[in-house]
Structures are given as C-alpha cells and as structure tokens.
Design a protein around this motif. Structure first.
Motif, mmCIF file in Angstrom:
data_model
loop_
_atom_site.group_PDB
_atom_site.id
_atom_site.type_symbol
_atom_site.label_atom_id
_atom_site.label_comp_id
_atom_site.label_asym_id
_atom_site.label_seq_id
_atom_site.Cartn_x
_atom_site.Cartn_y
_atom_site.Cartn_z
ATOM 1 N N UNK A 50 -26.513 135.784 33.043
ATOM 2 C CA UNK A 50 -25.440 134.829 33.253
ATOM 3 C C UNK A 50 -26.007 133.422 33.328
ATOM 4 N N UNK A 51 -25.110 132.459 33.163
ATOM 5 C CA UNK A 51 -25.388 131.050 33.402
ATOM 6 C C UNK A 51 -24.287 130.526 34.314
ATOM 7 N N UNK A 52 -24.323 129.251 34.591
ATOM 8 C CA UNK A 52 -23.264 128.592 35.343
ATOM 9 C C UNK A 52 -22.494 127.704 34.371
ATOM 10 N N UNK A 53 -21.206 127.544 34.595
ATOM 11 C CA UNK A 53 -20.378 126.736 33.694
ATOM 12 C C UNK A 53 -19.243 126.090 34.493
ATOM 13 N N UNK A 54 -18.621 125.084 33.891
ATOM 14 C CA UNK A 54 -17.634 124.281 34.615
ATOM 15 C C UNK A 54 -16.422 123.966 33.762
ATOM 16 N N UNK A 55 -15.261 124.146 34.344
ATOM 17 C CA UNK A 55 -14.008 123.809 33.682
ATOM 18 C C UNK A 55 -13.797 122.292 33.744
ATOM 19 N N UNK A 56 -13.672 121.645 32.556
ATOM 20 C CA UNK A 56 -13.411 120.200 32.519
ATOM 21 C C UNK A 56 -12.037 119.893 31.919
ATOM 22 N N UNK A 57 -11.349 120.906 31.475
ATOM 23 C CA UNK A 57 -9.948 120.841 31.051
ATOM 24 C C UNK A 57 -9.411 122.247 31.214
ATOM 25 N N UNK A 58 -8.114 122.432 31.084
ATOM 26 C CA UNK A 58 -7.554 123.757 31.332
ATOM 27 C C UNK A 58 -8.134 124.833 30.423
ATOM 28 N N UNK A 59 -8.631 124.415 29.241
ATOM 29 C CA UNK A 59 -9.189 125.414 28.320
ATOM 30 C C UNK A 59 -10.576 125.049 27.813
ATOM 31 N N UNK A 60 -11.273 124.115 28.482
ATOM 32 C CA UNK A 60 -12.592 123.685 28.030
ATOM 33 C C UNK A 60 -13.617 123.833 29.146
#
Length: 260
Positions: A50-60
C-alpha cells in the motif's frame, strides 16, 4: 516508500537550521483523533502492499507516481487492482473507491534503480470511478510548495502503522531545490504519496507529496515533490482542462545534491 541510497547525503543548497520544535508522530486511533483528516486514505495496491493518498476533489486523489509500478518488473499496475480507502482506520474505511484512470507526471520514468532526480516528478493523479460525497470526507485544497524553514505537517500510513493514520503536526522544510523539498518529517515504508500540509488560517492545504526517505549527515529526512507545477499537467492528462501557463521544469529534476 523507497529508500534512496543516499547515506551521508550532503545538501548543496544549505538552508539555515530550523529552530522550530518538531512535534511527535501521533497515531489517530479513534474517530475523534481522525476527525477532519478522513480525506487521507490508504491506497491498496492489490496484494503488493500500500501507499498513502489524498482526496483533493470528490473524484481526484494525489499520490506518488512510483506507487503505480511493480517494483520487480517495472510494469504499471493494472488500475483494477488498486483501491482507495478514504480514512482507513482499524479495518474500516469511510469510503471505498476503485479507479477510472491514473496518470503520472509526463517526465516521470520508472526504473528499478533509485534516482534522486526522479523525485521531482514523482507524483500521480488518480480519478475515482465514483466521487466521494460524504460530509465527513472533505477534499483538501492544494497550494504552492513552501519555502525553506516553513513548518509543515504530514499524515501517513506506514509498515508499522498500517491500520490507522499518524499525524505529525509540525516538522520543517529543511531545504528546497526546484520541485524537490527536503523535510525533517518522520516517514517510513508505506508513507509514499503522503500529503505534506501547510497549516494556514483557513486550514490545511496540500503542498507536496512524500516520495522517499533518506539520510543526511546521519539524520533521517524525507524527500517530497511540489505539486503546483504538476497538477495542471496531470489534470490535462486526464482530460480535465488545458494545462495553461506552465513553469518550465528543470532538466535536472530540481534540487542539486552531491555525494561525499
């Protein structure tokens, strides 16, 4: 999270040492702890970690480009094997989403060998198959990369804290060269793609993505990539608008480093 072979790394761009106090890494084990940070999630890469990720728009979603590659073969991972788990904590996520599309920085080239110059391009943008529309999961705004000696924060998952995110509310930008940030933040395997936040008066905004960990003169550091230049390019790759006026990227990938 990659470990670059940079033991004894010497920064050619020397910033004044920061005098700010660094905060400890705090695990967000409860709903109260994680409130306001649920847009950070674990990016599950099939059975490959796994990695870490971040929501910057509702679908991005933002993450590191190298997370999308098989480290053994160098091939792109099929997007159907990747799942974004927003606010993952103790076996449960606020939302689970598959991917519609995924793009990496157009100048990023993956290879098995670690290359410091690629850090400046190590960013990817993922489009979810369905938007996340939940009141408790609010996408984070983005902003330009901060200057040296700026206080920042990081929310990350890692190999020994994979079931709940951890917050380091205050660490520092030790130096900056082009689109590469040298950070004092505490990261480990799994933290690739973690958001680096600048805490402004209107709340946190994402200003960088964690790419790698390294050492400098015996001190553990983190390397991040700025996103201000990359985001318009990535959005254009997804067909979400023209890149517009884009600052020319350095041919050397940003920061200049020398080895002893």
């Amino acid at each position: 999270m990659r470990t670059l072979p940079l033991l004894g790394l010497i920064l050619a761009l020397q910033a004044a040492p920061s005098t700010a106090q660094q905060s400890p890494l705090v695990a967000m084990q409860t709903g109260d702890d994680s409130r306001g940070w649920q847009a950070v999630g674990r990016l599950q890469l099939g059975d490959r970690g796994f990695c870490t990720a971040t929501l910057i728009a509702e679908d991005l979603v933002l993450t590191a480009a190298h997370c999308l590659f098989d480290k053994e073969t160098g091939a792109r991972l099929p997007i159907e094997t990747i799942e974004f788990r927003a606010g993952w904590r103790n076996g449960r996520a606020e939302a689970y989403r598959n991917l519609r599309a995924a793009v990496v920085h157009p100048d990023y080239v993956y290879s098995g060998a670690e290359d410091l110059e690629r850090v400046g391009y190590d960013v990817a943008l993922l489009q979810l198959d369905r938007p996340v529309k939940l009141p408790q999961v609010q996408p984070f705004p983005t902003g330009p990369e901060p200057d040296a000696n700026t206080d920042v924060g990081v929310v990350s998952y890692a190999q020994d804290r994979s079931e709940a995110p951890s917050l380091e509310r205050s660490c520092q930008v030790l130096d900056r060269g082009g689109d590469i940030l040298v950070l004092s933040c505490d990261v480990d395997f799994g933290a690739s793609g973690s958001p680096v936040f600048e805490m402004g008066p209107e709340g946190p905004r994402v200003v960088s993505v964690i790419s790698a960990k390294a050492e400098s003169q015996g001190r553990k550091i983190a390397l991040g990539v700025g996103i201000e230049t990359a985001l318009p390019l990535l959005k254009a790759e997804l067909g979400l608008g023209k890149p517009g006026k884009v600052r020319l990227l350095s041919g050397t990938g940003g920061a200049k480093f020398v080895k002893p």
